[in-house]
Structures are given as C-alpha cells and as structure tokens.
Design an enzyme around this catalytic site. Structure first.
Site, mmCIF file in Angstrom:
data_model
loop_
_atom_site.group_PDB
_atom_site.id
_atom_site.type_symbol
_atom_site.label_atom_id
_atom_site.label_comp_id
_atom_site.label_asym_id
_atom_site.label_seq_id
_atom_site.Cartn_x
_atom_site.Cartn_y
_atom_site.Cartn_z
ATOM 1 N N GLU A 276 39.969 46.511 58.491
ATOM 2 C CA GLU A 276 41.476 46.061 58.652
ATOM 3 C C GLU A 276 41.550 44.761 59.270
ATOM 4 O OE1 GLU A 276 39.862 48.709 59.717
ATOM 5 O OE2 GLU A 276 41.259 50.731 59.796
ATOM 6 N N CYS B 279 42.718 48.581 65.501
ATOM 7 C CA CYS B 279 43.118 48.165 64.178
ATOM 8 C C CYS B 279 44.756 48.475 64.065
ATOM 9 C CB CYS B 279 42.341 49.050 63.010
ATOM 10 S SG CYS B 279 40.810 48.163 63.003
ATOM 11 N N CYS C 139 41.690 52.803 63.373
ATOM 12 C CA CYS C 139 41.394 53.102 64.783
ATOM 13 C C CYS C 139 42.615 52.533 65.770
ATOM 14 C CB CYS C 139 39.966 52.812 65.410
ATOM 15 S SG CYS C 139 40.049 50.838 65.615
ATOM 16 N N HIS D 197 36.212 45.332 62.075
ATOM 17 C CA HIS D 197 36.402 46.461 61.161
ATOM 18 C C HIS D 197 37.398 45.958 60.053
ATOM 19 C CE1 HIS D 197 36.696 49.485 64.696
ATOM 20 N NE2 HIS D 197 35.510 49.245 64.770
HETATM 21 O O1 LIG Z 1 39.772 51.548 61.961
HETATM 22 C C1 LIG Z 1 38.392 51.370 61.694
HETATM 23 C C2 LIG Z 1 37.631 52.291 62.378
HETATM 24 C C3 LIG Z 1 35.946 52.228 61.901
HETATM 25 N N1 LIG Z 1 35.791 51.199 61.301
HETATM 26 C C4 LIG Z 1 34.273 50.979 60.722
HETATM 27 C C5 LIG Z 1 33.667 50.469 62.119
HETATM 28 C C6 LIG Z 1 32.300 50.952 61.708
HETATM 29 O O2 LIG Z 1 31.454 50.044 60.895
HETATM 30 C C7 LIG Z 1 32.570 52.317 61.012
HETATM 31 C C8 LIG Z 1 32.715 53.632 61.843
HETATM 32 O O3 LIG Z 1 31.211 53.986 62.121
HETATM 33 P P1 LIG Z 1 30.931 55.431 62.258
HETATM 34 O O4 LIG Z 1 29.445 55.483 62.384
HETATM 35 O O5 LIG Z 1 31.605 56.307 61.476
HETATM 36 O O6 LIG Z 1 31.465 55.565 63.661
HETATM 37 O O7 LIG Z 1 33.961 52.254 60.458
HETATM 38 C C9 LIG Z 1 36.649 50.451 60.417
HETATM 39 O O8 LIG Z 1 36.170 49.645 59.728
HETATM 40 N N2 LIG Z 1 38.134 50.562 60.965
HETATM 41 ZN ZN LIG Z 2 39.591 49.643 63.756
#
Ligand SMILES: O=c1ccn([C@H]2C[C@H](O)[C@@H](COP(=O)(O)O)O2)c(=O)[nH]1
Ligand SMILES: [Zn+2]
Length: 183
Positions: free
Chosen positions: A98, A125, A122, A96
C-alpha cells in the site's frame, strides 16, 4: 464463439475484477517467500492512476507490491519472520504494498481515489491510506483480519469515514496461474 455477432462481448471483466487482477499480478513481483501483496489506486473515473506506465528505471508508477526499500538488495536483506532477533527478520525492513503504491503514484492528488489491495491493510498502511486522501479500499484476502493491527485499521477507517469492503469473488474466479501460463 460467434465472431460475427453485432452485439458487444458479454463476459468482459467487471471493474472490480480488472483492478483486483492488476493488484494480484503486481503481487507476483514480490520476493516475500510467505506473503505476496499487491495494490493499485484508481480514481473516481475508474482509471488506474499510473496505469502500468513503465519509466526508465522499470518502475510501474502508481502500483505497488511488498518489497525491500530501494537500494536494499533483496539478496542482502532478511526475508524470514521467526528469528528471536527482530533485526534478523523482514518485519522492520519490508515496504508494504500500500505504501509503495502511494509513493509510486503519478498524480499529485489522489484524494477520493480507491485502492485495490490483495491483503487487508495493517494499521500502518491504514494511516498512510487515510493521510493520502484515499476514500475507498477493496481487499482480497483477510487472513490477518483477526489481528489487533487489522482491528486498529478498521477503527481508524471507521473514524476517518473510509469505506472498506472485501472483493466479491463469487463471480468469475481470478486464476493468476492461468494468467501466468499465458504470459
Ligand atoms: O498491510 C500490509 C501488511 C503486510 N504486508 C506485507 C509485508 C510482508 O512482506 C507480508 C507479511 O508477511 P507475513 O509473513 O504474512 O507476516 O505482507 C503488506 O504489504 N501490507
Ligand atoms: Zn501494511
């Protein structure tokens, strides 16, 4: 435009616009076909820790975007998300934004810093943000805000005394397309 004015230029970017623009531009490096996320960490003096310093490996230190782990070629790893076999989706592999911004930091101590991130963090993170000592988070997009992961993030941020707010985009709209067309 009066180029001979003695007064300073008025329509310069606010700090929020500047740092969110850095995060949005960083997200443009992401290979995720669905969601591109970028993050940057700034200190109490509004300085990006690692302001786009590029090292020998072409790594922008202190700033991050969502991508596969080092050594795991973007061309070999799955970028889908709907396979019934979770091992054939990006979910278990992608780093991710972050986490990458924190791992890429050039300052040993980022306690009290602020993170600008293009997507509401999320729960995983949120944990690494809290543990790193970052105290403030500004996010751009809250498409995941309804998910349990985001509710867990908010719960932990509240308990840990981390402030989180949505970027106030009522001012000049950040148009990445315009930026990209000028590069
Ligand atoms: O906190 C976060 C949440 C998600 N991400 C990134 C991880 C994935 O590459 C995408 C999410 O993909 P979706 O197809 O929208 O589920 O976003 C992040 O970097 N940080
Ligand atoms: Zn995340």
């Amino acid at each position: 435009m009066d180029t001979d004015s003695n007064r300073k230029r008025q329509r310069y970017l606010t700090w929020d616009q500047y740092f969110m623009a850095v995060a949005l531009v960083s997200a443009e490096r992401s290979k995720d076909p669905v969601t591109q996320v970028g993050a940057c960490i700034v200190n109490a003096d509004n300085r990006i820790v690692g302001a786009c310093i590029v090292n020998a490996d072409n790594r922008i230190v202190g700033i991050g975007y969502n991508g596969m782990p080092n050594g795991c070629s973007d061309d070999d790893m799955p970028w889908g998300k709907n396979s019934k076999d979770i091992l054939n989706t990006k979910k278990l592999y992608v780093c991710h934004a972050e986490m990458n911004a924190i791992v890429n930091k050039i300052c040993a101590d980022i306690r009290g810093c602020k993170m600008y991130v293009t997507l509401y963090p999320c729960n995983n993170c949120a944990k690494i943000i809290i543990q790193s000592g970052i105290k403030h988070v500004v996010y751009f997009d809250d498409k995941n805000r309804h998910k349990d992961e985001a509710k867990a993030s908010q719960y932990m941020f509240d308990k840990a005394g981390i402030t989180i707010r949505k970027y106030n985009s009522t001012s000049t709209q950040l148009n990445i397309g315009t930026l990209k067309s000028r590069l």
